[in-house]
Write a protein that holds these residues in place. Structure first.
Motif, short mmCIF file in Angstrom:
data_model
loop_
_atom_site.label_atom_id
_atom_site.label_comp_id
_atom_site.label_asym_id
_atom_site.label_seq_id
_atom_site.Cartn_x
_atom_site.Cartn_y
_atom_site.Cartn_z
N ARG A 66 1.01 -1.24 0.00
CA ARG A 66 0.01 -0.27 0.01
C ARG A 66 0.87 1.23 0.16
O ARG A 66 0.58 2.27 -0.69
N SER A 67 1.73 1.31 0.93
CA SER A 67 3.02 2.52 0.64
C SER A 67 3.53 2.71 -0.68
O SER A 67 3.57 3.63 -0.97
N LEU A 68 4.00 1.69 -1.27
CA LEU A 68 4.46 1.57 -2.50
C LEU A 68 3.30 2.40 -3.72
O LEU A 68 3.61 3.36 -4.08
N ALA A 69 2.17 1.69 -3.53
CA ALA A 69 1.20 2.27 -4.33
C ALA A 69 0.81 3.62 -4.09
O ALA A 69 0.68 4.36 -5.19
N LYS A 88 12.35 18.46 -11.84
CA LYS A 88 12.35 17.49 -10.47
C LYS A 88 11.21 17.83 -9.62
O LYS A 88 10.69 18.97 -9.63
N THR A 89 10.54 17.02 -8.95
CA THR A 89 9.56 17.00 -7.99
C THR A 89 10.10 16.05 -6.89
O THR A 89 10.42 14.95 -7.07
N VAL A 90 9.49 16.31 -5.60
CA VAL A 90 10.01 15.80 -4.41
C VAL A 90 8.69 15.82 -3.58
O VAL A 90 8.38 16.91 -3.19
N HIS A 91 8.09 14.57 -3.16
CA HIS A 91 7.20 14.71 -2.25
C HIS A 91 7.18 13.43 -0.93
O HIS A 91 7.73 12.46 -1.34
N VAL A 92 7.28 14.18 0.08
CA VAL A 92 7.42 13.43 1.37
C VAL A 92 6.24 13.29 2.24
O VAL A 92 5.59 14.35 2.55
N GLU A 93 5.98 12.15 2.45
CA GLU A 93 4.45 11.81 3.29
C GLU A 93 4.94 10.52 4.29
O GLU A 93 5.50 9.43 3.72
N ASP A 94 4.68 10.51 5.37
CA ASP A 94 5.01 9.55 6.39
C ASP A 94 6.47 8.99 6.21
O ASP A 94 6.71 7.84 6.28
N ASP A 95 7.20 9.99 6.09
CA ASP A 95 8.72 9.82 6.33
C ASP A 95 9.23 9.11 4.87
O ASP A 95 10.14 8.56 4.84
N ARG A 96 8.18 8.93 3.93
CA ARG A 96 8.54 8.10 2.57
C ARG A 96 8.79 9.32 1.48
O ARG A 96 7.73 9.64 0.92
N PRO A 97 10.14 9.49 0.88
CA PRO A 97 9.98 10.38 -0.29
C PRO A 97 9.70 9.77 -1.49
O PRO A 97 10.04 8.62 -1.46
N VAL A 98 9.19 10.48 -2.48
CA VAL A 98 8.95 10.20 -3.71
C VAL A 98 9.56 11.27 -4.71
O VAL A 98 9.15 12.41 -4.47
N GLU A 99 10.80 10.75 -5.66
CA GLU A 99 11.43 11.96 -6.24
C GLU A 99 11.16 11.35 -7.70
O GLU A 99 11.11 10.21 -8.19
N VAL A 100 10.72 12.58 -8.54
CA VAL A 100 11.02 12.50 -10.01
C VAL A 100 11.72 13.20 -10.65
O VAL A 100 12.06 14.37 -10.01
N LEU A 101 12.65 12.73 -11.33
CA LEU A 101 13.95 13.48 -11.93
C LEU A 101 13.94 13.36 -13.41
O LEU A 101 14.03 12.22 -13.93
N LEU A 102 14.12 14.20 -14.39
CA LEU A 102 14.21 14.21 -15.68
C LEU A 102 15.31 13.70 -16.32
O LEU A 102 16.51 13.87 -15.86
N ASP A 162 0.01 19.98 7.59
CA ASP A 162 0.73 18.80 8.19
C ASP A 162 2.18 19.15 8.00
O ASP A 162 2.74 19.03 6.70
N PRO A 163 2.96 19.22 8.99
CA PRO A 163 4.28 19.69 8.96
C PRO A 163 5.22 18.58 8.59
O PRO A 163 6.33 18.57 7.89
N ASP A 164 4.87 17.27 8.50
CA ASP A 164 5.46 16.14 7.90
C ASP A 164 5.25 15.88 6.62
O ASP A 164 5.87 14.76 6.02
N ARG A 165 4.56 16.68 5.69
CA ARG A 165 4.38 16.49 4.43
C ARG A 165 4.89 17.79 3.65
O ARG A 165 4.80 18.90 4.12
N THR A 166 5.90 17.33 2.65
CA THR A 166 6.24 18.50 1.92
C THR A 166 6.04 18.07 0.27
O THR A 166 6.14 16.88 -0.11
#
Length: 262
Positions: A21-24, A233-247, A214-218
């Protein structure tokens, strides 16, 4: 005008748990959830150059390639597609919109997840109508069609329009997005100019961040002025799990971009 583009619904319906679920959720965040923009205040740009782009994305140590393409019908209509697939999850989304007086006029948005993120979202907007229709978790919602409301994908093209129209695009922004059951207003702040290392080499960018309650989300995005403010580039962090997109590569009007472009 661009015609409606429909994504067939997935025939399966799986429910994921735990790490799956976290990966999804992480991969779903790659589907253009960053931000949209209010109407332009500077001299309007009424066209966007078509492009293709590939991005490397990562979530929970897993990687996939994200493909994005903007097509123009030559008469003010556009179709933007975005998606990627990994062994256990993927997604594909399409936004159909037009550009008039420097603004994106959204028409339809369809998101279809596959595998572990088997979910579907839709947004349909009729210009001038008091309400819009939004599909979320199998239910349709009638939402107020506030002026300047955008969908989750075409909002990023409105960002490019704003930048192309403004000689000094560094203002903080308040934006409106139709997302699920709600119309949401977001606050976006300009962070600064930064060089981003990519597979193409170092790229000069403008860095923006969405402010969360929520201060824990960026959520952050970097765009390249030399490449029509293409997302780098984009970076999203939620529940201490970063998701990064890089050209990793891109072309604009059929011409490959390269570091050092003027």
């Amino acid at each position: 005008m661009a015609s409606d583009y429909r994504i067939p619904a997935s025939p399966t319906n799986r429910t994921s748990t735990g790490p799956q679920r976290s990966l999804a959720r992480g991969i779903a965040l790659l589907a253009g959830v960053f931000f949209g923009l209010a109407p332009l205040l500077a001299s309007a740009v009424d066209n966007l150059r078509p492009y293709t782009a590939e991005y490397n994305t990562s979530a929970l140590g897993m990687h996939l390639t994200l493909h994005r393409e903007l097509k123009s019908d030559g008469d003010g209509g556009y179709t933007l597609t975005n998606g990627g697939k990994i062994l256990v999850a993927g997604f594909h989304e399409v936004a159909v919109f037009s550009v008039r007086d420097g603004e994106v006029i959204p028409k339809s948005y369809v998101y279809q997840g596959t595998g572990l993120i088997n979910r579907r979202r839709e947004v349909h907007i009729t210009p001038g109508a008091d309400t819009l229709r939004s599909l979320y978790k199998g239910e349709w919602y009638e939402l107020p069609n506030k002026p300047g409301t955008l969908d989750r994908l075409s909002q990023q093209e409105h960002l490019r329009l704003l930048m192309l129209s403004d000689p000094n695009p560094r203002d903080d922004l308040v934006i409106t997005v139709a997302d699920g059951r709600k119309i949401k207003d977001y606050n976006i702040e300009f962070v600064g100019e930064e060089m981003v290392e990519t597979a193409l080499g170092p790229v000069k960018t403008l860095h923006f961040a969405r402010l969360h309650d929520d201060p824990d989300r960026t959520s952050e995005i970097w765009v390249a002025p030399d490449w029509d403010y293409l997302m780098v580039k984009t970076v999203h962090v939620e529940d201490d799990r970063p998701v990064e997109v890089l050209l990793t590569k891109a072309s604009i009007d059929g011409v490959p971009v390269a570091t050092g472009d003027e």
